[in-house]
Design an enzyme around this catalytic site. Structure first.
Site, PDB file in Angstrom:
ATOM      1  N   GLU A   1       0.821  -1.221   0.000  1.00 20.23           N
ATOM      2  CA  GLU A   1       0.000   0.000   0.000  1.00 20.23           C
ATOM      3  C   GLU A   1       0.850   1.263   0.000  1.00 20.23           C
ATOM      4  OE1 GLU A   1      -2.729   0.375   3.296  1.00 20.23           O
ATOM      5  OE2 GLU A   1      -3.660   2.154   2.459  1.00 20.23           O
TER       6      GLU A   1
ATOM      7  N   LYS B   1      -2.330  -2.016  -3.307  1.00 20.97           N
ATOM      8  CA  LYS B   1      -3.417  -1.196  -2.734  1.00 20.97           C
ATOM      9  C   LYS B   1      -3.068   0.275  -2.912  1.00 20.97           C
ATOM     10  CE  LYS B   1      -5.941  -0.384   1.552  1.00 20.97           C
ATOM     11  NZ  LYS B   1      -6.626  -1.030   2.663  1.00 20.97           N
TER      12      LYS B   1
HETATM   13  P1  13P Z   1      -9.271   3.998   3.957  1.00 22.83           P
HETATM   14  O1  13P Z   1     -10.119   3.284   2.932  1.00 22.83           O
HETATM   15  O2  13P Z   1     -10.061   4.594   5.071  1.00 22.83           O
HETATM   16  O3  13P Z   1      -8.323   4.961   3.304  1.00 22.83           O
HETATM   17  O4  13P Z   1      -8.400   2.903   4.684  1.00 22.83           O
HETATM   18  C1  13P Z   1      -7.790   1.938   3.950  1.00 22.83           C
HETATM   19  C2  13P Z   1      -6.577   1.512   4.661  1.00 22.83           C
HETATM   20  O5  13P Z   1      -6.375   0.336   4.880  1.00 22.83           O
HETATM   21  C3  13P Z   1      -5.592   2.541   5.064  1.00 22.83           C
HETATM   22  O6  13P Z   1      -4.381   1.921   5.407  1.00 22.83           O
END
Ligand code: 13P
Length: 332
Positions: free
Chosen positions: A175, A217
């Protein structure tokens, strides 16, 4: 490695997405307090159990990301969280970074930490039933950031985490989040997101991370919250698709974060993204866009438990319908 590929395929099952319920103790406590709920370990546990036991959740959710506190907790019937989640047909995952910390040498910027002792922790999470993991790097756009240094150190940490996960048999969710705060335009977000992704791809490649055994992500490519423009879903989709194009065809899939977008906007953008022709599925791994309405409906009141579950079910239904569009479009 083939196990990682199989798990990644299950996470990206058509019509399903991932529920991010892995807020740190600090973040979760703040959100509970804002909803008028005392920030205790028990209330955090009850809230996560409310989400995970939502009737028919597995129809639209393939995996739930938990945090260290939650994976060590139990459902009220005494079943450990990960086991209980598996029992309803959902894969349990675990956030393994220890947060974005100030980066020495780069004033105002962060590097995500958690590499020390990571392999041993991953083994323990596997023993507790985790099947995938998450690590979030954070990049803020200003006139001068993110710097090349922040892009490089975070890419390197993401790659080391991803390689360690695959070695432990856990699917890494990678991510790199370019956050929405700031006044920047959508083109500037595109430029930064592309640079961040290029560094992450090259770091993953250097450590032989198998793209087919990982999930990316990313943020959607969108203007900053301080910018009065509201990029239309078709334009969010077109530009996000362009930025993602450089990822290898055998990547298991892309699961977007919501990033603080209002739930309806995140869903509309996700639906528009389904019209792109991509070699990998595009789904959601939302936190706030899925659970904020549930927290506000419940507010810690046992009498409103079912209202909280109805609210999360509604968000899951809407986002699952958005990703099912892809299957429908492929049929036509
Ligand atoms: P949000 O969808 O609230 O941005 O959170 C996703 C997430 O896992 C952040 O690390």
């Amino acid at each position: 490695m083939s196990t990682c590929r199989e798990i990644a395929t299950q996470l990206m099952a058509p019509g399903k997405g991932i529920l991010a319920a892995d807020e740190s103790i600090g973040t979760m406590s703040t959100r509970l307090e804002q909803a008028g709920v005392a920030a205790t370990a028990e209330n955090r546990r009850v809230y996560r159990e409310l989400l995970a036991t939502t009737p028919d959740l597995a129809d639209g959710i393939s995996g739930i990301i938990l945090c260290d506190e939650t994976i060590k907790q139990h459902f009220s019937d005494g079943t450990p969280f990960a086991e209980a989640v598996r029992a309803v047909g959902i894969l349990p995952g675990i956030k393994v970074d220890t947060g974005a910390k100030p980066c020495p040498g780069l004033p105002g910027e962060t590097v995500t930490e958690g590499l020390d002792g990571l392999s041993a922790r991953l083994t323990r999470y596997v023993e507790r039933g985790a099947m995938f993991a998450k690590w979030r790097a954070v990049y803020t756009i200003t006139d001068t950031t993110p710097t090349a240094g922040a892009i490089a150190v975070n890419a390197s940490a993401l790659a080391r985490y991803a390689a360690a996960c695959q070695e432990a048999g856990l699917v890494p969710i990678v991510e790199p989040e370019v956050v929405m705060s700031g006044n920047h335009s959508q083109p500037r977000c595109a430029e930064i997101t592309a640079a961040v992704h290029a560094a992450v791809r090259s770091a993953l490649d250097l450590l032989n991370v198998d793209p087919a055994g990982m999930v990316l992500k990313p943020n959607m490519v969108i203007e900053g919250t301080g910018n009065p423009d509201r990029t239309a879903p078709e334009d969010v989709a077109a530009v996000t698709g362009k930025v993602l194009r450089a990822w290898p065809d055998d990547l298991a899939g892309v699961a977007f974060l919501s990033g603080g977008q209002p739930p309806e906007r995140a869903t509309a953008n996700l639906a528009a993204l389904q019209y792109l022709r991509t070699p990998w599925p595009l789904t959601f791994s939302f936190g706030r866009a899925l659970v904020t309405p549930a927290l506000l409906a419940w507010r810690g009141d046992a009498a409103r438990y079912a209202d909280g579950q109805a609210a999360v079910a509604e968000q899951v239904r809407a986002n699952s319908a958005a990703v099912r569009l892809r299957t429908e479009l492929q049929r036509t």
